[in-house]
Each structure stands twice: as C-alpha cells, then as structure tokens.
Design an enzyme around this catalytic site. Structure first.
Site, mmCIF file in Angstrom:
data_model
loop_
_atom_site.group_PDB
_atom_site.id
_atom_site.type_symbol
_atom_site.label_atom_id
_atom_site.label_comp_id
_atom_site.label_asym_id
_atom_site.label_seq_id
_atom_site.Cartn_x
_atom_site.Cartn_y
_atom_site.Cartn_z
ATOM 1 N N SER A 146 69.313 6.800 82.073
ATOM 2 C CA SER A 146 68.936 8.153 81.663
ATOM 3 C C SER A 146 70.143 9.017 81.367
ATOM 4 C CB SER A 146 68.188 8.843 82.801
ATOM 5 O OG SER A 146 66.965 8.248 83.033
ATOM 6 N N HIS A 195 67.288 4.070 75.490
ATOM 7 C CA HIS A 195 66.679 4.976 76.461
ATOM 8 C C HIS A 195 65.233 5.298 76.071
ATOM 9 C CE1 HIS A 195 66.744 9.175 78.551
ATOM 10 N NE2 HIS A 195 66.185 8.276 79.321
ATOM 11 N N GLU A 203 66.009 6.925 72.519
ATOM 12 C CA GLU A 203 67.386 7.361 72.207
ATOM 13 C C GLU A 203 68.243 6.105 72.200
ATOM 14 O OE1 GLU A 203 69.057 11.509 73.829
ATOM 15 O OE2 GLU A 203 68.270 10.270 75.422
ATOM 16 N N ASN A 221 68.251 14.243 78.349
ATOM 17 C CA ASN A 221 68.383 14.771 79.712
ATOM 18 C C ASN A 221 69.419 15.882 79.842
ATOM 19 O OD1 ASN A 221 66.330 13.547 81.231
ATOM 20 N ND2 ASN A 221 67.396 11.589 80.981
HETATM 21 N N1 CAA Z 1 51.206 4.741 81.437
HETATM 22 C C1 CAA Z 1 50.592 4.370 80.307
HETATM 23 N N2 CAA Z 1 49.731 5.159 79.641
HETATM 24 C C2 CAA Z 1 49.479 6.364 80.167
HETATM 25 C C3 CAA Z 1 50.083 6.820 81.350
HETATM 26 C C4 CAA Z 1 50.984 5.938 82.003
HETATM 27 N N3 CAA Z 1 51.635 6.293 83.116
HETATM 28 N N4 CAA Z 1 49.630 8.063 81.618
HETATM 29 C C5 CAA Z 1 48.772 8.390 80.622
HETATM 30 N N5 CAA Z 1 48.690 7.371 79.757
HETATM 31 C C6 CAA Z 1 47.884 7.334 78.525
HETATM 32 C C7 CAA Z 1 46.430 7.365 78.839
HETATM 33 O O1 CAA Z 1 45.928 6.044 78.978
HETATM 34 C C8 CAA Z 1 45.825 8.067 77.633
HETATM 35 O O2 CAA Z 1 45.639 7.155 76.570
HETATM 36 P P1 CAA Z 1 44.155 6.912 76.007
HETATM 37 O O3 CAA Z 1 43.634 8.272 75.657
HETATM 38 O O4 CAA Z 1 44.345 6.035 74.842
HETATM 39 O O5 CAA Z 1 43.439 6.292 77.158
HETATM 40 C C9 CAA Z 1 46.930 9.013 77.157
HETATM 41 O O6 CAA Z 1 48.156 8.539 77.774
HETATM 42 C C10 CAA Z 1 46.661 10.431 77.569
HETATM 43 O O7 CAA Z 1 46.472 10.428 78.970
HETATM 44 P P2 CAA Z 1 45.571 11.481 79.768
HETATM 45 O O8 CAA Z 1 44.493 11.987 78.856
HETATM 46 O O9 CAA Z 1 45.181 10.871 81.066
HETATM 47 O O10 CAA Z 1 46.578 12.634 80.177
HETATM 48 P P3 CAA Z 1 47.415 13.628 79.293
HETATM 49 O O11 CAA Z 1 46.723 14.072 78.072
HETATM 50 O O12 CAA Z 1 47.901 14.638 80.256
HETATM 51 O O13 CAA Z 1 48.688 12.767 78.817
HETATM 52 C C11 CAA Z 1 50.945 12.264 79.248
HETATM 53 C C12 CAA Z 1 49.509 12.137 79.725
HETATM 54 C C13 CAA Z 1 51.124 11.545 77.907
HETATM 55 C C14 CAA Z 1 51.810 11.593 80.301
HETATM 56 C C15 CAA Z 1 51.284 13.795 79.059
HETATM 57 O O14 CAA Z 1 50.982 14.464 80.252
HETATM 58 C C16 CAA Z 1 52.710 14.044 78.702
HETATM 59 O O15 CAA Z 1 53.109 13.959 77.540
HETATM 60 N N6 CAA Z 1 53.561 14.402 79.711
HETATM 61 C C17 CAA Z 1 54.971 14.626 79.514
HETATM 62 C C18 CAA Z 1 55.691 13.320 79.364
HETATM 63 C C19 CAA Z 1 57.171 13.504 79.181
HETATM 64 O O16 CAA Z 1 57.699 14.574 79.024
HETATM 65 N N7 CAA Z 1 57.890 12.368 79.223
HETATM 66 C C20 CAA Z 1 59.305 12.363 79.160
HETATM 67 C C21 CAA Z 1 59.837 12.341 80.586
HETATM 68 S S1 CAA Z 1 61.576 12.402 80.610
HETATM 69 C C22 CAA Z 1 62.050 10.841 80.312
HETATM 70 O O17 CAA Z 1 61.275 9.913 80.203
HETATM 71 C C23 CAA Z 1 63.507 10.596 80.192
HETATM 72 C C24 CAA Z 1 64.249 10.441 81.459
HETATM 73 O O18 CAA Z 1 65.310 9.807 81.373
HETATM 74 C C25 CAA Z 1 63.884 11.036 82.751
HETATM 75 P P1 NAD Z 2 61.960 2.692 89.763
HETATM 76 O O1 NAD Z 2 62.525 3.125 91.073
HETATM 77 O O2 NAD Z 2 60.516 2.887 89.464
HETATM 78 O O3 NAD Z 2 62.271 1.116 89.529
HETATM 79 C C1 NAD Z 2 63.508 0.515 89.690
HETATM 80 C C2 NAD Z 2 63.284 -0.979 89.933
HETATM 81 O O4 NAD Z 2 64.540 -1.653 89.870
HETATM 82 C C3 NAD Z 2 62.685 -1.300 91.313
HETATM 83 O O5 NAD Z 2 61.524 -2.117 91.153
HETATM 84 C C4 NAD Z 2 63.804 -2.094 92.029
HETATM 85 O O6 NAD Z 2 63.294 -3.122 92.874
HETATM 86 C C5 NAD Z 2 64.531 -2.677 90.832
HETATM 87 N N1 NAD Z 2 65.920 -3.072 91.105
HETATM 88 C C6 NAD Z 2 66.869 -2.345 91.735
HETATM 89 N N2 NAD Z 2 68.037 -3.044 91.739
HETATM 90 C C7 NAD Z 2 67.808 -4.216 91.078
HETATM 91 C C8 NAD Z 2 68.602 -5.341 90.749
HETATM 92 N N3 NAD Z 2 69.888 -5.381 91.107
HETATM 93 N N4 NAD Z 2 68.046 -6.379 90.068
HETATM 94 C C9 NAD Z 2 66.737 -6.345 89.718
HETATM 95 N N5 NAD Z 2 65.921 -5.286 89.999
HETATM 96 C C10 NAD Z 2 66.461 -4.241 90.676
HETATM 97 O O7 NAD Z 2 62.859 3.413 88.658
HETATM 98 P P2 NAD Z 2 62.471 3.847 87.163
HETATM 99 O O8 NAD Z 2 61.910 5.210 87.191
HETATM 100 O O9 NAD Z 2 61.734 2.747 86.518
HETATM 101 O O10 NAD Z 2 63.937 3.975 86.521
HETATM 102 C C11 NAD Z 2 64.675 2.844 86.113
HETATM 103 C C12 NAD Z 2 65.775 3.257 85.156
HETATM 104 O O11 NAD Z 2 65.176 3.909 84.022
HETATM 105 C C13 NAD Z 2 66.787 4.254 85.724
HETATM 106 O O12 NAD Z 2 68.054 4.006 85.168
HETATM 107 C C14 NAD Z 2 66.247 5.593 85.222
HETATM 108 O O13 NAD Z 2 67.219 6.581 85.153
HETATM 109 C C15 NAD Z 2 65.744 5.196 83.849
HETATM 110 N N6 NAD Z 2 64.723 6.087 83.277
HETATM 111 C C16 NAD Z 2 63.780 6.627 84.096
HETATM 112 C C17 NAD Z 2 62.804 7.444 83.537
HETATM 113 C C18 NAD Z 2 61.726 8.051 84.396
HETATM 114 O O14 NAD Z 2 61.013 8.948 83.930
HETATM 115 N N7 NAD Z 2 61.548 7.610 85.638
HETATM 116 C C19 NAD Z 2 62.792 7.693 82.154
HETATM 117 C C20 NAD Z 2 63.767 7.094 81.335
HETATM 118 C C21 NAD Z 2 64.740 6.280 81.924
#
Ligand code: CAA
Ligand code: NAD
Length: 283
Positions: free
Chosen positions: A119, A140, A152, A190
């Site tokens: 991330s 990403h 990304e 991020n």
């Molecule tokens: N896995 C797979 N599919 C999922 C899911 C999950 N965890 N959660 C929801 N879905 C699917 C559902 O099955 C549904 O599809 P269908 O209609 O075809 O069945 C669809 O998504 C919509 O779901 P819901 O109607 O239950 O709920 P919603 O309208 O609130 O949508 C959401 C769910 C798409 C997650 C929406 O809430 C959303 O866009 N949230 C924000 C997500 C976001 O910002 N993601 C980026 C996070 S940051 C990141 O990823 C980067 C990082 O490095 C941290």
């Molecule tokens: P998570 O905690 O759900 O899963 C991590 C998994 O990695 C666990 O099942 C753990 O057992 C496994 N693991 C740890 N060390 C390992 C190793 N040495 N060999 C094999 N498996 C190992 O975490 P997550 O949310 O899936 O995040 C995973 C990566 O994806 C991180 O780098 C995170 O920053 C990135 N990411 C997360 C998100 C998010 O929304 N959570 C979005 C984009 C990217």
C-alpha cells in the site's frame, strides 16, 4: 512475455481477492500463505462470492466451477518455480516483504515478474534485495479486489519498460484500469486517502463528534460510499497505521503524524472488521 500462471502470496483479504480476480479472468492461480487456515478461509470466501454471483446471474455455474478449478493452495514458496508472475500480498511490513522477495528470487524462474501489492512501501527498496530489480514492480489493487476497478502500477527505480507493459496488459486482462505511478511513499492513493482517514481519527480523539456522526457527514455530505472510520475498519487499522508510519517517515513531515488513538487501538488488538472490533463492533 506471456503470463499464464500466477502465484499470490498471502491469503488474507487482499490476496484472496487478487487470486479470485486472476482465476476468474482465466489465469491458473496458486494461493500461498504460511498459515494453512488462512488459505482455507480465503478459498471458502472465494467460493461463497462466486456462489452469490451465480445466484445473481452474473456468472454461470460452469464459470464458477472453472474458476475454482484454476485455483490451488500452496504452502511452499518453492511452488513459485512453475509461475510467470508472483504477486505478494503479505502484511505491510518491510522486513517481512524483503524476506519473501529474497526467497522468491531464488525459487522463481528467471523470466518471472515479482510484484508487490504493498500500500505504501518503496518498490525500489523491495527490488534491491533481488538480483532482478528490473522485473520487480508494484501492483496495488484496491479493496474489495473483485469489485474495485483500479490498479496502481508502481515503477521502482530500475523497473524495465517490458515489465511495466506486461503488468499493464495483465491488469487490463483482469478488466481493471491501470494507472502508472512513480515510487513515492503511499503512491497516489494512500498519500491522499490515508491522511483523510487519520484526520477522521483525530476528530474522534478530540471529541468533535462520534464515529457514527463523522461517517454520516462524509457519506451524506460528500457522497462517499463508506465513511472514513468504517473504511479504516474495513482496510484494517494495523494496515492504516503502517501506511501512516511510512508517510511520516518517508516525507519527514509532521502533517503525517499517526493519531495516538490509532496507535492505541492497534496496541489493544482492535484492528477493525478482521478482529471483530475497531471504531465499530462486528459480531
Ligand atoms: N468482496 C467482494 N465483493 C464484495 C465485497 C467484498 N468484500 N463487499 C461487497 N461486494 C460486492 C457485493 O457482492 C455487491 O455485488 P453484487 O451487487 O453484484 O452482489 C457489490 O459489491 C455491492 O455491495 P453491497 O450492495 O453489499 O454494498 P455497497 O453498495 O455498500 O458496496 C463497497 C460495497 C463496494 C465495498 C462500497 O461500500 C465501497 O465502494 N466502499 C469503499 C471502498 C473503497 O474505498 N476501497 C478502497 C479502500 S483503500 C485501498 O484499497 C487501498 C489501500 O492500500 C488501503
Ligand atoms: P491480511 O492481514 O488480511 O493478510 C495478510 C496475510 O499474509 C495473512 O493471511 C498472513 O498469514 C499472510 N502472511 C504473512 N506473512 C507471510 C509470509 N511470510 N508468507 C506467506 N504469507 C504470509 O492483510 P491484507 O489486508 O490482505 O493486506 C495485505 C497487503 O495488501 C499489505 O501489504 C497491505 O498494505 C496491502 N493492501 C491492503 C489493502 C486493504 O484494504 N486491506 C488494500 C490494498 C493493499
């Protein structure tokens, strides 16, 4: 180069989603984790999501069966020897990731690309532990992977154009949109998202409003699909803290200081949805 077989390392919420998306798009996939239970949980969750997709008539029963047949579990990094692309999705920790990449460099065939779903961590530093930095890249994905359209693609300092093109093409084959980004802490996604989440946590910390009300402001006021605190719980508070630490250290700027409340929650084991408690409680 042509990518046919993919290994995904880490079967958590991201790894399982990446494995599902790859298998649904016709790639052979090995889902690897050091924890067998995580693989089992990941594969079960994929099956559940595919069953729901069949019920909603988005895919056929045959599509579901073919997708599941393309997925296999793996508990040994040595299995990378049969793969063209390895996507690492283990915890957001540089030490853990560099160990995985240096082991992988020994096992993966010479032509294989090594990608990280990190991330925020520097791709250049991850690539430096391998003897093939030109074949290391950031891929990403966004959470939840099967739903979110963005990937990304992060070029490390030495990533070759050939590697970049192969990953861009693969991303399009997954029906996702690639955006090319240079290697800076937090990349684009991020660097912008996480300070907003951190600020929302400061808003709780300073008693400005309750988590529910803060999320309502952002959902109804800004049309965000989820409020920032619900999104933080969904991402994982440990991952949010790791990303803020990378931004804080990488830019040496106090504007990225992680909120003490975020640290406190992570220390308490309140990691969000995955641990049952974060800003909200999950049964
Ligand atoms: N896995 C797979 N599919 C999922 C899911 C999950 N965890 N959660 C929801 N879905 C699917 C559902 O099955 C549904 O599809 P269908 O209609 O075809 O069945 C669809 O998504 C919509 O779901 P819901 O109607 O239950 O709920 P919603 O309208 O609130 O949508 C959401 C769910 C798409 C997650 C929406 O809430 C959303 O866009 N949230 C924000 C997500 C976001 O910002 N993601 C980026 C996070 S940051 C990141 O990823 C980067 C990082 O490095 C941290
Ligand atoms: P998570 O905690 O759900 O899963 C991590 C998994 O990695 C666990 O099942 C753990 O057992 C496994 N693991 C740890 N060390 C390992 C190793 N040495 N060999 C094999 N498996 C190992 O975490 P997550 O949310 O899936 O995040 C995973 C990566 O994806 C991180 O780098 C995170 O920053 C990135 N990411 C997360 C998100 C998010 O929304 N959570 C979005 C984009 C990217």
């Amino acid at each position: 180069m042509s990518i046919k077989k993919v290994m995904v390392i880490g079967a958590g919420q991201m790894g399982a989603g990446i494995a599902q998306s790859c298998a649904q798009s016709g790639f052979e996939v090995l889902l690897n984790d050091m924890n067998e239970e995580a693989i089992e949980k990941g594969l079960k969750n994929i099956e559940k999501l595919l069953t729901r997709a069949v019920e909603k008539e988005r895919i056929s029963e045959k599509d579901k069966k073919d997708t599941l047949n393309r997925l296999s579990p793996s508990t040994h990094l040595q299995d990378a020897q049969s793969c063209d692309l390895i996507i690492e999705a283990v915890v957001e920790n540089m030490e853990v990731k560099t160990k995985v990449f240096s082991d992988l460099d020994a096992f993966a065939p010479k032509h294989a690309i090594l990608a990280s779903n990190t991330s925020s961590l520097p791709i250049t530093e991850i690539a430096a532990v391998t003897k093939r930095p030109e074949q290391v890249i950031g891929m990403h994905f966004m959470n939840p992977v099967p739903v979110m359209k963005l990937v990304e693609i992060i070029r490390g300092l030495q990533t070759s154009d050939e590697t970049y093109q192969a990953i861009k093409t693969m991303t399009e084959e997954l029906s996702k949109t690639p955006v090319e980004v240079n290697d800076f802490p937090g990349f684009v996604s991020n660097r912008i998202l996480m300070p907003m989440i951190n600020e929302a946590i400061y808003t709780v910390y300073e008693g400005v409003a309750s988590p529910e009300d803060i999320d309502t402001v952002m959902k109804l006021g800004m049309n965000h699909p989820m409020g920032p605190l619900q999104l933080a719980d969904f991402i994982g508070l440990d991952t949010c803290l790791s990303i803020m630490e990378v931004l804080h250290e990488g830019f040496a700027d106090s504007k990225y200081r992680p909120c003490p409340l975020l640290r406190k929650y992570v220390k308490a084991g309140w990691l969000g949805k995955k641990s049952g408690r974060g800003f909200y409680q999950y049964s």
